[in-house]
Design an enzyme around this catalytic site. Structure first.
Site, short mmCIF file in Angstrom:
data_model
loop_
_atom_site.label_atom_id
_atom_site.label_comp_id
_atom_site.label_asym_id
_atom_site.label_seq_id
_atom_site.Cartn_x
_atom_site.Cartn_y
_atom_site.Cartn_z
N TYR A 124 64.03 46.92 58.73
CA TYR A 124 63.36 46.08 59.71
C TYR A 124 64.04 46.20 61.08
CZ TYR A 124 62.58 41.95 62.50
OH TYR A 124 62.34 41.11 63.55
N ASP B 171 58.38 42.23 58.74
CA ASP B 171 59.23 41.10 58.38
C ASP B 171 58.38 40.05 57.68
OD1 ASP B 171 57.73 39.98 60.40
OD2 ASP B 171 59.43 39.16 61.51
N GLU C 40 67.88 40.97 67.29
CA GLU C 40 67.34 41.17 65.94
C GLU C 40 68.34 40.76 64.86
OE1 GLU C 40 64.34 41.65 65.20
OE2 GLU C 40 63.60 42.12 67.19
#
Length: 344
Positions: free
Chosen positions: A116, A134, A33
């Protein structure tokens, strides 16, 4: 079928086989991520594989030298991500005994982890019912529901998060989050999506109103600053050179570069050669100066366009603490300098 059932059904048929999708390991999820922020999957995947090979555990990453981390990150850009990654790994390894926080609120406290990323780890690793929002999710939801709220405004993030939370199934939040992000990445793309094959083409309001190309709405424009960098590539009689570490805040913090002359505009040979001989290397006997690239290399960052020229100078004698060509290649550089070094 409900929205989430249709979406998940599409995902199970069309999802890409990505290495971080085959695990619930929070270390791997976190790595992926962070790397995929501002980075395409195709570009980020080799870096993910390299990091997990060199640093199999969060402890391995924590024990690494920062320069080793930056060297492996070289070319991925946004280097503050790498520095935060390293510091967070040290915190998790040494303060939390290598145990990642196991919920959204605690994950949010980690350095470099925003809403996020915290939601992604909480969802994919611990199956917590929390929506991941996102750019892909903004795009899918704004088009499907015809939402014209400006996504550059903070309040809009809350609006979309609330909508995603209402859509997410409690029994399989991770699968839903993966599905909606993947749908935005490969089907509901920013430009020229093929709506004729879309599973939502009979219910997407933006498609019905012919507004797909106009959504999502984002009004804020990033102001781009032009900067002009002249790198001085020194070579002494032993073919050694000089590099410096960028310790000041800003772009490329803690990466290495050649001695730099920054100017207000693009300058030619006369200006730069005078700056070299009268200022930067005034005490050296200069045997020659060459312009490696007559046309500037334009290196685009999010808020800056760098116009870069490399100038070679040969000096008489030996450089104190000079770096040879083999050693030079072991240091972490911005990718534009790395590419230059590989080409000489």
């Amino acid at each position: 079928m409900t929205f989430h059932n249709t979406l998940i059904s599409w995902y199970l048929k069309n999802k890409r086989d990505l290495p971080w999708r085959n695990t619930s390991n929070p270390y791997h999820i976190w790595l992926s991520e962070i790397m995929l922020q501002q980075t395409r999957v195709a570009q980020g995947t080799p870096y993910f594989l390299s990091f997990t090979s060199n640093f199999p555990t969060v402890l391995d990453l924590a024990k690494a030298d920062e320069e080793q981390v930056l060297k492996l990150w070289q070319g991925l850009g946004y280097y503050s991500r790498a520095r935060n990654l390293h510091k967070t790994a040290q915190y998790i390894a040494f303060e939390l005994n290598s145990q990642f926080p196991n919920n959204y609120n605690d994950l949010l406290k980690l350095k470099g982890v925003g809403e996020y990323t915290a939601a992604a780890i909480a969802s994919f690793s611990y199956n917590e019912v929390v929506p991941v929002v996102d750019g892909n999710v903004f795009r899918v939801l704004s088009r499907y529901f015809d939402i014209e709220s400006d996504i550059s405004i903070a309040a809009t993030k809350k609006e979309f998060t609330a909508l995603a939370a209402a859509l997410i199934p409690n029994d399989n939040p991770a699968l839903f989050n993966q599905a909606i992000m993947e749908f935005g990445a490969i089907q509901c793309t920013p430009k020229n999506p093929d709506c004729t094959i879309c599973v939502f083409n009979d219910s997407c309001i933006a498609l019905q109103k012919k507004k797909v190309d106009n959504l999502p709405v984002k009004s804020k424009k990033t102001k781009v600053r032009d900067r002009y960098f002249n790198y001085i590539v020194v070579e002494d009689e032993n073919k050694n050179t000089i590099i410096n570490k960028r310790t000041q805040k800003g772009i490329w913090h803690n990466l290495y570069e050649f001695p730099l002359i920054e100017t207000d505009k693009e300058e030619g040979f006369k200006y730069v050669s005078e700056a070299i001989t009268q200022d930067l290397f005034a005490k050296s006997i200069i045997l020659g100066i060459i312009e490696h690239n007559e046309k500037s290399i334009i290196h685009k960052l999010s808020h800056q366009h760098l116009h870069i020229k490399f100038w070679g100078i040969k000096i008489k004698g030996q450089i104190d603490k000079g770096i040879n060509q083999k050693e030079l290649r072991t240091f972490p550089f911005p990718i534009v300098i790395h590419n230059f070094i590989e080409g000489i």
